[in-house]
Design a protein around this motif. Sequence first.
Motif, short mmCIF file in Angstrom:
data_model
loop_
_atom_site.label_atom_id
_atom_site.label_comp_id
_atom_site.label_asym_id
_atom_site.label_seq_id
_atom_site.Cartn_x
_atom_site.Cartn_y
_atom_site.Cartn_z
N PHE A 1 6.26 -1.43 18.74
CA PHE A 1 5.95 -2.61 19.72
C PHE A 1 6.91 -3.76 19.93
CE2 PHE A 1 1.62 -0.93 18.12
CZ PHE A 1 1.04 -0.74 19.20
N ARG A 2 8.07 -3.42 19.20
CA ARG A 2 9.24 -4.02 19.59
C ARG A 2 9.03 -5.59 19.37
NH1 ARG A 2 11.71 -1.67 25.45
NH2 ARG A 2 11.77 0.52 24.68
N ALA A 3 8.67 -5.69 18.01
CA ALA A 3 8.51 -7.07 17.60
C ALA A 3 9.54 -7.78 17.62
CB ALA A 3 7.98 -6.98 16.38
N PRO A 4 9.62 -9.13 18.12
CA PRO A 4 10.77 -10.07 18.21
C PRO A 4 11.11 -10.69 16.80
CG PRO A 4 8.88 -11.29 18.68
CD PRO A 4 8.40 -9.94 18.38
N ILE A 5 11.44 -9.65 15.63
CA ILE A 5 11.83 -10.11 14.64
C ILE A 5 13.31 -9.24 14.15
CG2 ILE A 5 9.67 -10.63 13.70
CD1 ILE A 5 9.30 -7.84 12.37
N ARG A 6 13.98 -9.69 13.25
CA ARG A 6 14.99 -8.93 12.73
C ARG A 6 14.82 -8.30 11.14
NH1 ARG A 6 20.14 -8.11 14.00
NH2 ARG A 6 21.88 -7.93 12.29
N LEU A 7 14.83 -7.00 11.22
CA LEU A 7 14.30 -6.55 9.76
C LEU A 7 15.76 -6.28 9.01
CD1 LEU A 7 11.89 -3.65 10.82
CD2 LEU A 7 11.42 -5.83 9.83
N PRO A 8 15.65 -6.80 7.77
CA PRO A 8 17.05 -6.47 6.84
C PRO A 8 17.48 -4.85 6.92
CG PRO A 8 15.24 -6.82 5.36
CD PRO A 8 14.66 -7.48 6.96
N ASP A 9 18.61 -4.86 6.84
CA ASP A 9 19.24 -3.34 6.82
C ASP A 9 19.18 -2.81 5.49
OD1 ASP A 9 19.60 -3.34 9.55
OD2 ASP A 9 21.93 -4.41 9.31
N HIS A 10 19.13 -1.55 5.33
CA HIS A 10 19.42 -0.76 4.04
C HIS A 10 18.54 -1.31 2.84
CE1 HIS A 10 22.67 0.97 6.21
NE2 HIS A 10 23.36 -0.33 6.20
N VAL A 11 17.27 -1.54 3.41
CA VAL A 11 16.22 -1.80 2.09
C VAL A 11 15.98 -0.75 1.32
CG1 VAL A 11 14.24 -2.89 1.55
CG2 VAL A 11 15.41 -3.85 3.62
N SER A 12 15.91 -0.93 -0.09
CA SER A 12 15.64 0.48 -0.83
C SER A 12 14.75 0.01 -1.94
CB SER A 12 17.02 1.23 -1.41
OG SER A 12 17.72 0.21 -2.45
N ILE A 13 13.69 0.88 -2.34
CA ILE A 13 12.93 0.68 -3.33
C ILE A 13 12.97 1.54 -4.43
CG2 ILE A 13 10.42 0.08 -3.59
CD1 ILE A 13 10.23 -0.61 -0.97
N GLN A 14 12.94 1.19 -5.63
CA GLN A 14 12.82 2.41 -6.86
C GLN A 14 11.38 2.40 -6.90
OE1 GLN A 14 15.23 3.94 -8.22
NE2 GLN A 14 16.82 3.12 -6.88
N VAL A 15 11.02 3.59 -7.37
CA VAL A 15 9.49 3.99 -7.31
C VAL A 15 9.22 4.63 -8.83
CG1 VAL A 15 8.94 3.98 -4.90
CG2 VAL A 15 9.27 5.88 -5.90
N VAL A 16 8.15 4.44 -9.07
CA VAL A 16 7.54 5.15 -10.48
C VAL A 16 6.49 6.26 -10.13
CG1 VAL A 16 6.81 5.09 -12.93
CG2 VAL A 16 8.24 3.30 -11.93
N VAL A 17 6.71 7.44 -10.36
CA VAL A 17 5.70 8.43 -9.69
C VAL A 17 4.84 8.81 -11.18
CG1 VAL A 17 5.07 10.55 -8.90
CG2 VAL A 17 7.15 9.28 -8.03
N VAL A 18 3.52 8.59 -11.18
CA VAL A 18 2.70 8.74 -12.19
C VAL A 18 1.70 10.10 -11.86
CG1 VAL A 18 0.97 7.99 -13.67
CG2 VAL A 18 2.74 6.34 -13.15
N GLN A 19 1.74 11.12 -12.62
CA GLN A 19 1.11 12.45 -12.15
C GLN A 19 0.45 12.75 -13.72
OE1 GLN A 19 3.06 15.37 -10.65
NE2 GLN A 19 1.44 16.73 -10.07
N VAL A 20 -0.74 13.24 -13.47
CA VAL A 20 -1.46 14.07 -14.53
C VAL A 20 -1.21 15.39 -14.65
CG1 VAL A 20 -3.70 14.56 -15.51
CG2 VAL A 20 -3.54 12.33 -14.52
N LYS A 21 -0.58 15.67 -15.68
CA LYS A 21 -0.16 17.16 -15.83
C LYS A 21 -0.79 17.90 -16.97
CE LYS A 21 4.11 18.27 -15.20
NZ LYS A 21 5.54 18.44 -15.30
N ARG A 22 -1.33 18.79 -16.85
CA ARG A 22 -2.13 19.77 -17.77
C ARG A 22 -1.46 21.00 -18.09
NH1 ARG A 22 -7.36 18.29 -18.02
NH2 ARG A 22 -8.09 20.35 -18.73
N ASP A 23 -1.64 21.39 -19.34
CA ASP A 23 -0.96 22.58 -20.08
C ASP A 23 -2.22 23.48 -20.33
OD1 ASP A 23 -1.68 21.27 -22.23
OD2 ASP A 23 0.14 20.94 -23.07
N ALA A 24 -1.55 24.27 -21.22
CA ALA A 24 -2.50 25.37 -21.78
C ALA A 24 -3.52 24.87 -22.67
CB ALA A 24 -1.62 26.62 -22.39
N PHE A 25 -3.15 23.81 -23.61
CA PHE A 25 -3.93 23.11 -24.52
C PHE A 25 -4.90 22.46 -23.88
CE2 PHE A 25 -0.47 24.14 -27.33
CZ PHE A 25 -1.05 24.99 -28.44
N ASP A 26 -4.75 21.70 -22.66
CA ASP A 26 -5.64 20.83 -22.04
C ASP A 26 -6.95 21.90 -21.53
OD1 ASP A 26 -4.57 18.23 -22.17
OD2 ASP A 26 -3.02 18.91 -20.66
#
Length: 382
Positions: A236-261
Amino acid sequence: PTMELPLPRGQQPDPGPAPLTSPLPVLLPRSSSAEEEPQTPKSPSSPKSPTPKSPSSRKKDDSFLGKLGGTLARRKKAKEVSELQEEGINAINLPLSPSHYELDPEDTMLEENEVRTMVDPNSKNDRKLQELMKVLIDWINDVLVGERIIVKDLAEDLYDGQVLQKLFEKLEGEKLNVAEVTQSEIAQKQKLQTVLERINDSLKLSTRNIRWNVDSVHAKSIVAILHLLVALSQHFRAPIRLPDHVSIQVVVVQVKRDAFDTLFDHAPDKLNVVKKTLITFVNKHLNKLNLEVSELDTQFADGVYLVLLMGLLEGYFVPLYNFFLTPENFDQKVHNVSFSFELMQDGGLERPKPRPEDIVNCDLKSTLRVLYNLFSRYRNVD
């Protein structure tokens, strides 16, 4: 001019000019690539004495040292690669290892195979990320100034779809057919589903470029919400200036199951067979020290049997000063289990996935995982 070198003793020179009294090196033309060292006649009666190493000998020594240095460098490189692989394995097994982040307990309450993405707490203070969120908040508040809506927190204020509905209606100039106020989670997700479908239709993005969905937005994923708002502002071509090269470090949490589960949840009868097999295996070796195990979860909890078992399997005596033979508190037990894990790694095994604290707390599933790894490696050892 021609020059003659002295002839060996006893040989008569051919008729001609008399030989020179002192030997001289033979000089080759400059264009020749050959090199010769000056030759000095040896006297048969001269005593032998140590001579300095010739250049060829020094080259051999240099070559040997070079090979030795190369071998050490390759070993160091192999160790670094091994450590990097271990780090990568630990990163993949994050849910089973101590976390480097202080996660909210609710963030780890996941269904089987559910994945949740969260912003690394260290990234939340990034200057560019803070600037991006402020620019988007100010833009939303400017658009919705007539609605008397004030956004202060993107995740908390947008997750239920109410503000997104109003924002899109103002930008698109279209009234959406959704309930104005929703309280229950089911109703909120239904409304959010309708709003996001209409937004996606308007943005005309391919499915692979849509990085948000009902679950991620309703779960207050700031990553998904930022992707959505940036896409809206650009479309929508907002009249704003977004900062360049924004990066975010993320943490991925996942439930993993093995044979004992699976074993614990769906095959308790087979679980007893596994326990008997492991008891037989450990007693086969512990009996050499007149020790015997009958309860896997409790008798390995102090770490003593794990340390002694590793010594028996690898064929060495573990000095008693390296561990507590009669641990008196929780920390001493954790020390013993941690030390046994180090011995396993020295024997070529990967570091066990369970935490030492899990073993000390008599977690049967964790103990079985550790013992089964030993069984898989040493079951043929007498």
